[in-house]
Enzyme design. Structure first.
Site, PDB file in Angstrom:
ATOM      1  N   ARG A 107    -148.800  18.894 -49.714  1.00  0.00           N
ATOM      2  CA  ARG A 107    -150.165  19.433 -49.801  1.00  0.00           C
ATOM      3  C   ARG A 107    -151.182  18.429 -49.257  1.00  0.00           C
ATOM      4  NH1 ARG A 107    -154.622  19.287 -53.052  1.00  0.00           N
ATOM      5  NH2 ARG A 107    -155.808  21.226 -53.130  1.00  0.00           N
ATOM      6  N   TYR A 216    -136.976  19.702 -50.990  1.00  0.00           N
ATOM      7  CA  TYR A 216    -136.974  19.527 -49.531  1.00  0.00           C
ATOM      8  C   TYR A 216    -137.744  18.259 -49.163  1.00  0.00           C
ATOM      9  CZ  TYR A 216    -141.258  22.243 -50.518  1.00  0.00           C
ATOM     10  OH  TYR A 216    -142.426  22.712 -51.060  1.00  0.00           O
ATOM     11  N   ASP A 293    -157.250  30.836 -54.202  1.00  0.00           N
ATOM     12  CA  ASP A 293    -156.873  30.942 -55.610  1.00  0.00           C
ATOM     13  C   ASP A 293    -157.993  31.517 -56.479  1.00  0.00           C
ATOM     14  OD1 ASP A 293    -154.436  29.870 -55.001  1.00  0.00           O
ATOM     15  OD2 ASP A 293    -154.599  28.120 -56.317  1.00  0.00           O
TER      16      ASP A 293
END
Ligand SMILES: Cc1cc2nc3c(=O)[nH]c(=O)nc-3n(C[C@H](O)[C@H](O)[C@H](O)COP(=O)(O)OP(=O)(O)OC[C@H]3O[C@@H](n4cnc5c(N)ncnc54)[C@H](O)[C@@H]3O)c2cc1C
Length: 393
Positions: A107, A216, A293
């Site tokens: 992020r 990952y 969001d």
């Protein structure tokens, strides 16, 4: 053409993306972030083809791509037996099928890429340490009020202030996020710390009774991201609460050896309750629009929270460029985004029930995954991954 600036509250993924989209339509933008910097925290994000396309449309892909990782495959595994239930190749065939690549990133790297792209655009003014506390539609303009007593005036306001939005109430009334009975943990470690038994170049999803784990590599192979979701509840603690030492392995007893080695590897974990938003009565009111969001926070189980905010930004910018009627442009944006984001929210909720199944239900799920194969799995994701910037739904 109204050349008053657009005002954006919130400098997360959605706010920065909206700034880029609006500036590319020739509009001046003033963005206000409450934190004193653009927050370099968070965890891994999966950048599916629709997200890559949105970033390209926003002119930010070049700034984001260098920190992304190209994983080789997605593996879905049974968390108890270790069996590989499905294997999806992410190379050329995948890219040809969806017309854009699939990447994973942190992020912070996505945010940094968006900030870099925004700083290159003279039409965007970035302000930090400015907490928006209220918004007012004045008919011909809109006004944003801040905690320090100052105000800003512009053509319209985009409220991209996240799941705990302050400005949402002015558009949609008081709506609190809903806890969905799941606790999320994230661990980040240098790639060298990953146990050698783990295939570190893949995106791996482990399905366990009452839990699942996704991992990952991120940050151009420097770090490794692990996210664990377990059934349970937590008080509202924000994004940064450290988990107690040993808490994560204790939540997943009896899992396959490779997985338990991995869960013991991160030096620290943070945790947060899994929440999302129910349907809002409206996303826009006059010259004020909710985005990301703030409008449609979702559980992360389809890995689409950040990507939906990027898509929102593309559509909002496109609609505002169509004509001078801003309230109508905002309504058109809402019409085009509601159904898709609601479906993402709904499917994300149901994913946890499927992922966390146990006993015969899990055995049936595993058999279906084995028999159906990767093409079937990708077919179910087509409606998400095939989105393009000119889509109107
Ligand atoms: C610190 C952090 C860590 C995250 N980690 C993960 C994760 O690990 N996994 C995951 O799936 N999702 C995570 N998310 C959520 C994910 O980034 C979002 O789903 C997605 O990016 C949507 O972006 P957004 O811009 O709508 O919201 P956000 O990314 O939440 O951004 C909202 C921004 O608005 C700012 N803001 C809030 N209130 C005000 C105000 N009153 N005035 C001005 N600014 C305000 C916030 O500081 C923040 O920068 C995280 C979000 C944050 C903020």
């Amino acid at each position: 053409m109204n050349d008053q600036p657009f005002l954006i509250a919130g400098g997360g993924i959605g706010g920065l993306a909206a700034a880029l989209g609006l500036a590319r339509q020739g509009r001046p933008v003033r963005l206000f972030e409450q934190a004193t910097g653009f927050e370099e925290i968070g965890a891994g994000l999966q950048m599916s083809p629709n997200g890559v396309r949105a970033l390209k449309a926003l002119g930010a892909w070049e700034a984001v791509e260098p920190s992304c990782v190209i994983p080789s495959e997605i593996h879905v595994r049974d968390g108890l037996s270790g069996a590989i239930l499905q294997r999806i190749r992410l190379g050329k065939t995948f890219e040809e099928r969806f017309g854009a690549p699939y990447r994973v990133c942190h992020r912070a790297d996505l945010l940094a890429g968006l900030v870099t792209a925004a700083k290159r655009n003279f039409a965007i003014e970035l302000n930090t340490g400015k907490r928006a506390t209220g918004v007012e539609d004045m008919g011909e303009a809109a006004r944003l009020g801040f905690a320090d007593g100052s105000t800003a005036r512009g053509a319209g306001v985009v409220a991209a202030d996240g799941i705990r939005s302050t400005l949402r109430a002015a558009v949609a009334g008081e709506v609190a996020p809903t806890k969905r009975g799941v606790i999320l943990y994230r661990g980040l470690m240098p790639l060298q710390r990953v146990p050698p038994e783990i295939e570190a170049d893949c995106v791996t999803l482990w399905l366990c009774p009452g839990a699942h784990v996704v991992h990952y590599p991120v940050s151009n192979w420097r770090n490794f991201n692990v996210v664990v979701a377990v059934d349970g509840t937590l008080p509202d603690e924000g994004w940064k609460t450290p988990a107690h030492s040993g808490e994560v392995p204790k939540r997943l007893p009896g899992v396959y050896r490779e997985l338990s080695l991995l869960l013991a590897a991160p030096a620290s974990w943070t945790r947060w309750p899994g929440t999302d938003l129910g349907a809002l009565p409206q996303w826009t009111r006059g010259r004020v629009a909710l985005l990301g969001d703030a409008a449609h926070a979702t559980l992360p189980f389809l890995a689409q929270g950040a990507v939906m905010a990027l898509e929102d930004a593309v559509v909002l910018a496109r609609e505002t460029a169509r004509g001078p009627d801003l309230p109508e442009a905002f309504r058109a944006y809402e019409r085009q985004r509601r159904e898709r984001t609601a479906k993402i929210q709904e499917q994300s909720r149901s994913m946890s029930r499927i992922y966390h199944a146990s006993g015969v239900v899990a055995a049936g799920r595993n058999l279906t995954l084995r028999l159906s194969g990767p093409s079937f799995a990708l077919g179910r994701l087509e409606w998400i991954y095939r989105w393009t910037p000119d889509a109107t739904g």
